[in-house]
Design a protein around this motif. Sequence first.
Motif, PDB file in Angstrom:
ATOM      1  N   HIS A   5       0.847  -1.170   0.000  1.00  0.00           N
ATOM      2  CA  HIS A   5       0.000   0.000   0.000  1.00  0.00           C
ATOM      3  C   HIS A   5       0.900   1.243   0.000  1.00  0.00           C
ATOM      4  CE1 HIS A   5      -3.621   1.974   1.548  1.00  0.00           C
ATOM      5  NE2 HIS A   5      -2.783   2.734   2.199  1.00  0.00           N
ATOM      6  N   PRO A   7       2.049   4.319   1.464  1.00  0.00           N
ATOM      7  CA  PRO A   7       1.747   4.861   2.791  1.00  0.00           C
ATOM      8  C   PRO A   7       1.490   6.368   2.751  1.00  0.00           C
ATOM      9  CG  PRO A   7       3.885   3.733   2.738  1.00  0.00           C
ATOM     10  CD  PRO A   7       3.463   3.953   1.323  1.00  0.00           C
ATOM     11  N   ALA A  28      -0.740   0.190  14.709  1.00  0.00           N
ATOM     12  CA  ALA A  28      -2.056  -0.322  15.132  1.00  0.00           C
ATOM     13  C   ALA A  28      -2.967  -0.643  13.947  1.00  0.00           C
ATOM     14  CB  ALA A  28      -2.723   0.700  16.042  1.00  0.00           C
ATOM     15  N   PHE A  30      -2.087  -2.084  10.459  1.00  0.00           N
ATOM     16  CA  PHE A  30      -1.080  -2.603   9.518  1.00  0.00           C
ATOM     17  C   PHE A  30      -1.516  -2.450   8.061  1.00  0.00           C
ATOM     18  CE2 PHE A  30       0.833  -5.921   6.965  1.00  0.00           C
ATOM     19  CZ  PHE A  30       2.172  -5.815   7.296  1.00  0.00           C
ATOM     20  N   GLY A  31      -2.777  -2.758   7.743  1.00  0.00           N
ATOM     21  CA  GLY A  31      -3.296  -2.614   6.373  1.00  0.00           C
ATOM     22  C   GLY A  31      -2.491  -3.414   5.374  1.00  0.00           C
ATOM     23  N   GLY A  33       0.657  -2.858   4.965  1.00  0.00           N
ATOM     24  CA  GLY A  33       2.014  -2.940   5.526  1.00  0.00           C
ATOM     25  C   GLY A  33       2.965  -1.850   5.066  1.00  0.00           C
ATOM     26  N   GLY A  34       2.444  -0.825   4.375  1.00  0.00           N
ATOM     27  CA  GLY A  34       3.318   0.227   3.840  1.00  0.00           C
ATOM     28  C   GLY A  34       4.128   0.938   4.923  1.00  0.00           C
ATOM     29  N   GLN A  53      -7.370  -6.266  11.984  1.00  0.00           N
ATOM     30  CA  GLN A  53      -8.414  -7.274  12.199  1.00  0.00           C
ATOM     31  C   GLN A  53      -8.811  -7.944  10.883  1.00  0.00           C
ATOM     32  OE1 GLN A  53     -11.779  -5.274  13.867  1.00  0.00           O
ATOM     33  NE2 GLN A  53     -11.691  -3.582  12.439  1.00  0.00           N
ATOM     34  N   ASP A  54      -8.141  -7.509   9.786  1.00  0.00           N
ATOM     35  CA  ASP A  54      -8.506  -8.007   8.467  1.00  0.00           C
ATOM     36  C   ASP A  54      -7.636  -9.200   8.069  1.00  0.00           C
ATOM     37  OD1 ASP A  54      -8.599  -8.287   5.613  1.00  0.00           O
ATOM     38  OD2 ASP A  54      -9.636  -6.360   5.586  1.00  0.00           O
ATOM     39  N   GLU A  77      -6.076  -8.680  15.626  1.00  0.00           N
ATOM     40  CA  GLU A  77      -7.004  -8.244  16.673  1.00  0.00           C
ATOM     41  C   GLU A  77      -7.517  -6.850  16.367  1.00  0.00           C
ATOM     42  OE1 GLU A  77      -8.835  -8.372  19.245  1.00  0.00           O
ATOM     43  OE2 GLU A  77      -8.508 -10.454  19.818  1.00  0.00           O
ATOM     44  N   PHE A  79      -7.822  -3.116  17.319  1.00  0.00           N
ATOM     45  CA  PHE A  79      -6.883  -2.297  18.104  1.00  0.00           C
ATOM     46  C   PHE A  79      -7.492  -1.800  19.422  1.00  0.00           C
ATOM     47  CE2 PHE A  79      -7.787   1.038  14.588  1.00  0.00           C
ATOM     48  CZ  PHE A  79      -8.801   1.686  15.294  1.00  0.00           C
ATOM     49  N   ASP A 100      -3.265   4.646  11.349  1.00  0.00           N
ATOM     50  CA  ASP A 100      -3.602   5.190  10.026  1.00  0.00           C
ATOM     51  C   ASP A 100      -5.012   4.656   9.761  1.00  0.00           C
ATOM     52  OD1 ASP A 100      -3.669   6.004   7.386  1.00  0.00           O
ATOM     53  OD2 ASP A 100      -2.286   4.472   6.661  1.00  0.00           O
ATOM     54  N   LEU A 101      -6.007   5.466  10.158  1.00  0.00           N
ATOM     55  CA  LEU A 101      -7.372   4.937  10.339  1.00  0.00           C
ATOM     56  C   LEU A 101      -8.110   4.616   9.033  1.00  0.00           C
ATOM     57  CD1 LEU A 101      -8.260   7.404  13.206  1.00  0.00           C
ATOM     58  CD2 LEU A 101      -7.772   4.964  13.454  1.00  0.00           C
ATOM     59  N   SER A 104      -8.209   0.233   3.973  1.00  0.00           N
ATOM     60  CA  SER A 104      -7.034   0.285   3.107  1.00  0.00           C
ATOM     61  C   SER A 104      -7.476   0.222   1.648  1.00  0.00           C
ATOM     62  CB  SER A 104      -6.096  -0.869   3.436  1.00  0.00           C
ATOM     63  OG  SER A 104      -6.711  -2.084   3.108  1.00  0.00           O
ATOM     64  N   GLN A 107      -8.945  -3.060   0.544  1.00  0.00           N
ATOM     65  CA  GLN A 107     -10.329  -3.296   0.996  1.00  0.00           C
ATOM     66  C   GLN A 107     -11.307  -2.534   0.092  1.00  0.00           C
ATOM     67  OE1 GLN A 107      -9.649  -1.940   5.034  1.00  0.00           O
ATOM     68  NE2 GLN A 107      -9.734  -4.010   5.856  1.00  0.00           N
TER      69      GLN A 107
HETATM   70  C1  LIG Z   1      -5.728   2.923   6.022  1.00  0.00           C
HETATM   71  S1  LIG Z   1      -5.397   1.248   6.295  1.00  0.00           S
HETATM   72  C2  LIG Z   1      -3.742   1.241   6.876  1.00  0.00           C
HETATM   73  C3  LIG Z   1      -2.747   1.279   5.791  1.00  0.00           C
HETATM   74  C4  LIG Z   1      -1.324   1.067   6.277  1.00  0.00           C
HETATM   75  N1  LIG Z   1      -0.860   2.161   7.084  1.00  0.00           N
HETATM   76  C5  LIG Z   1      -0.388   0.863   5.110  1.00  0.00           C
HETATM   77  O1  LIG Z   1       0.547   1.671   4.931  1.00  0.00           O
HETATM   78  O2  LIG Z   1      -0.546  -0.089   4.366  1.00  0.00           O
HETATM   79  C6  LIG Z   1      -6.281   0.917   7.763  1.00  0.00           C
HETATM   80  C7  LIG Z   1      -6.212  -0.519   8.242  1.00  0.00           C
HETATM   81  O3  LIG Z   1      -6.637  -0.521   9.588  1.00  0.00           O
HETATM   82  C8  LIG Z   1      -7.426  -1.648   9.815  1.00  0.00           C
HETATM   83  N2  LIG Z   1      -8.324  -1.328  10.918  1.00  0.00           N
HETATM   84  C9  LIG Z   1      -9.278  -0.381  10.951  1.00  0.00           C
HETATM   85  N3  LIG Z   1      -9.892  -0.381  12.137  1.00  0.00           N
HETATM   86  C10 LIG Z   1      -9.289  -1.349  12.881  1.00  0.00           C
HETATM   87  C11 LIG Z   1      -9.478  -1.829  14.199  1.00  0.00           C
HETATM   88  N4  LIG Z   1     -10.415  -1.325  14.998  1.00  0.00           N
HETATM   89  N5  LIG Z   1      -8.678  -2.803  14.652  1.00  0.00           N
HETATM   90  C12 LIG Z   1      -7.713  -3.344  13.850  1.00  0.00           C
HETATM   91  N6  LIG Z   1      -7.505  -2.945  12.577  1.00  0.00           N
HETATM   92  C13 LIG Z   1      -8.278  -1.956  12.106  1.00  0.00           C
HETATM   93  C14 LIG Z   1      -8.156  -1.912   8.519  1.00  0.00           C
HETATM   94  O4  LIG Z   1      -8.521  -3.279   8.436  1.00  0.00           O
HETATM   95  C15 LIG Z   1      -7.110  -1.489   7.490  1.00  0.00           C
HETATM   96  O5  LIG Z   1      -6.390  -2.602   7.054  1.00  0.00           O
END
Ligand SMILES: C[S@@+](CC[C@H](N)C(=O)[O-])C[C@H]1O[C@@H](n2cnc3c(N)ncnc32)[C@H](O)[C@@H]1O
Length: 310
Positions: A5, A7, A28, A30-31, A33-34, A53-54, A77, A79, A100-101, A104, A107
Amino acid sequence: MKEYHVPVLLSECLEALDLQDGKIYVDATFGGGGHSKKILESGKDIKLFGFDQDPDSIEQSKILTEKYPEKFIMIKENFANIRTCLALERIKKVDGILFDLGVSSHQINDPARGFSFSGDGNLNMRMDQDSVLTAADIVNTYSFEELAKIFREFGEEKEAGRIANSIILERSKKEIQTTLQLSKIIENSIISKKSIKAKARIFQALRIYINKEMEVLEIALNDSIKILNPGGRIVVIAYHSLEDRIVKNIFKYEAKSCICPPEFPICVCDKVSTLKIISRKPIVPTTIEIENNPRARSAKLRIAQKKEVS
Ligand SMILES: C[S@@+](CC[C@H](N)C(=O)[O-])C[C@H]1O[C@@H](n2cnc3c(N)ncnc32)[C@H](O)[C@@H]1O
């Protein structure tokens, strides 16, 4: 999933986290993983815990767990459980946490996940596939009042009532199962010509409600602040005003050393200031970043640092 992804606000996040040898960090969200990949590539002798959690993110994280077995641990899990999960890993305190809320790109881009109103897929919208409630359950069973409230509260949609009404009418003819069906209902029900914005707001509202995004964010931020070592940083990227407001308000409250009403002659509250706000105004992406990665356009980054609390 092969591509990482892109970032958002990458250099700003790395600078904000202030990575240092021997310290412990958490990604918190990961998405794809970027951010985690770049944190691990920083060359610092650190330990990184990733949360998501995905299930797709867990799959993606295996590349990093294999490459950095000593440095990186992935946890599937929510977060909201960050404190308990880290305690189970015998970690009580950490030195930096990144959020990074939202969703992704993978998704959003996968129509089968039901997050996007432009592709066609089942109305799912669950980030955690083990959770029960889907968007289809909501649009087919909730009352007019419940639907309108969700659209108003989490989508800030002015035509919430009109859209809720159309949903009730259409589902009495045929069950609403797909994103395209819901998109058409929104488009046909609103007076405003701005149907793309209305669809974005309604899909956002359903996603926030299903994944309890506002509740879990509050829990996670409060717990994260508790587990930060003095000097540790909490770094949060929000993509819409509702979540940014939660971040701003929690940081502001934690930074305060007194919460007595202004008319009190002396302080009686015993409130302790636990955070120093590093970014008075949110940091936003440059125009070049937005051109290269349009997903970054609404990002707002806020940074705070844990104080020495006696
Ligand atoms: C915007 S993406 C993160 C992208 C990541 N920073 C990257 O560089 O690839 C947000 C990720 O947060 C996860 N996510 C959102 N709410 C979550 C929660 N309550 N607990 C765990 N993961 C969560 C989503 O499943 C998604 O994969």
